[in-house]
Design an enzyme around this catalytic site. Structure first.
Site, short mmCIF file in Angstrom:
data_model
loop_
_atom_site.label_atom_id
_atom_site.label_comp_id
_atom_site.label_asym_id
_atom_site.label_seq_id
_atom_site.Cartn_x
_atom_site.Cartn_y
_atom_site.Cartn_z
N LYS A 103 0.90 -1.16 -0.22
CA LYS A 103 -0.09 -0.08 0.05
C LYS A 103 1.00 1.17 -0.10
CE LYS A 103 -4.13 0.54 2.18
NZ LYS A 103 -5.28 0.20 1.20
C1 LIG Z 1 -6.33 -1.39 -4.26
C2 LIG Z 1 -6.94 -2.22 -2.97
N1 LIG Z 1 -7.45 -3.62 -3.11
C3 LIG Z 1 -7.92 -4.00 -1.91
C4 LIG Z 1 -8.13 -3.55 -0.98
C5 LIG Z 1 -8.74 -4.26 0.39
O1 LIG Z 1 -7.87 -4.53 1.09
P1 LIG Z 1 -8.23 -4.74 2.66
O2 LIG Z 1 -9.20 -5.67 2.77
O3 LIG Z 1 -7.07 -5.33 3.44
O4 LIG Z 1 -8.58 -3.57 3.19
C6 LIG Z 1 -7.97 -2.28 -0.61
C7 LIG Z 1 -7.92 -1.47 0.59
O5 LIG Z 1 -7.07 -1.48 1.36
C8 LIG Z 1 -7.09 -1.69 -1.91
O6 LIG Z 1 -6.84 -0.28 -1.64
#
Ligand SMILES: Cc1ncc(COP(=O)(O)O)c(C=O)c1O
Length: 305
Positions: free
Chosen positions: A159
């Protein structure tokens, strides 16, 4: 959007919200050099509890490692403790926690080693990310004209703040076109994820989702796979083409901010009956029990504040 709180955790101490600022001349702002997490804390009968705090802390440090930060001073335990502290100090129950590791000084030569890493953790009361009615009615999405990251270009496991320029391109286009969310395909043209959510399809009682190579390994995605398997569903990770989206019985997306939301329409085609389907409803309901401490899985997944 009510992002305010009483305190933000900045470099080891709680400071009043108004003092949690960074200077304009901060390289992370100019070049998108930073890593972050999005975490939810839920009100439960045993008080506020952070959903999968440890996994989020680990992913934050993994993102930092992927970006190339070395020798960061924070351990997983210290991060989890800091999440607890900032929620508690603000007196919130249901809230969203946002840690960011950024370069507080230096790094202007595009070399991480020339900068000083710093950590801030904000917290705010964030209700429904995709709108108040999304949970019940589902949302409308389009397949974006923008392609999702290639794993060897932007590091899809991390991230990284700069990665979200791609999400912003897609989301802005989608909303301007009158949709609620954008579905993104990977550079080969297969289904990847949405701008801030992972995606699942349901067809004839089986659940399908893209493999993790080109997408963020969502912590909600992981929880939903466990929940679905507990419920007896087969979950298949496979390459999925765009046209498959149009003909399955149900499509749903998930993420920390969005939680579990059905897609009722994609590219002007109704999905299933054009509203949340039964499998999505069942998984959404169990997810809500789990995050509120009302499910056998809650014990493993909740970190009480
Ligand atoms: C691009 C992206 N995909 C998927 C997710 C889902 O991830 P998570 O369930 O860990 O929040 C997120 C959010 O964090 C995201 O930014």
């Amino acid at each position: 959007m009510g992002l305010e709180s009483k305190f933000v955790w900045m470099d080891g101490k709680l400071v009043p919200y108004a003092e949690a600022t960074v200077p304009f001349m901060t390289v992370s702002l100019h070049y998108g050099i930073g890593v972050f997490e999005g975490i939810r804390c839920y009100d439960t009968s045993r008080g506020p509890a952070i959903f999968r705090a440890r996994e989020h802390a680990t992913r934050l440090l993994d993102s930092a490692r992927v970006l190339g930060f070395r020798d960061l001073p924070w351990s997983t335990d210290e991060l989890v403790q800091a999440f607890r502290l900032v929620v508690d100090a603000n007196g919130f129950k249901d809230c969203y926690i946002r840690p960011v590791i950024y370069l507080a000084d230096g790094g202007w030569n595009l070399n991480l080693d020339g900068g000083r890493p710093a950590l801030g953790i904000a917290v705010w009361e964030w209700k429904n990310y995709l709108g108040d009615e999304s949970k019940e009615k589902g949302i409308r999405a389009n397949v974006s004209t923008f392609t999702r990251h290639h794993p060897n270009v932007m590091m899809t496991k991390a991230k990284i703040t700069g990665n979200y320029a791609n999400s912003t391109l897609a989301k802005t286009e989608s909303v301007r076109l009158g949709f609620d969310e954008a579905i993104m395909l990977d550079p080969q043209g297969y289904l990847a994820e949405c701008t801030g959510e992972n995606i699942f399809l349901v067809q004839r009682g089986k659940i399908y989702t893209p493999p993790t190579a080109a997408v963020l390994e969502g912590i909600t995605r992981d929880a939903l796979i466990t929940i679905a398997q507990d419920l007896g569903y087969q979950v298949i990770e496979t390459m999925i083409s765009r046209d498959k989206l149009y003909i399955v019985d149900e499509v749903f997306v998930c993420g920390t901010a969005a939680e579990v939301v059905a897609l009722s329409e994609i590219d002007f085609r109704k999905i299933g009956l054009g509203k949340m389907g039964p499998v999505t409803r069942q998984i959404q309901a169990v997810f809500h029990q789990a995050v509120r401490g009302e499910h056998p899985r809650s014990e493993d997944w909740l970190e009480y504040v």
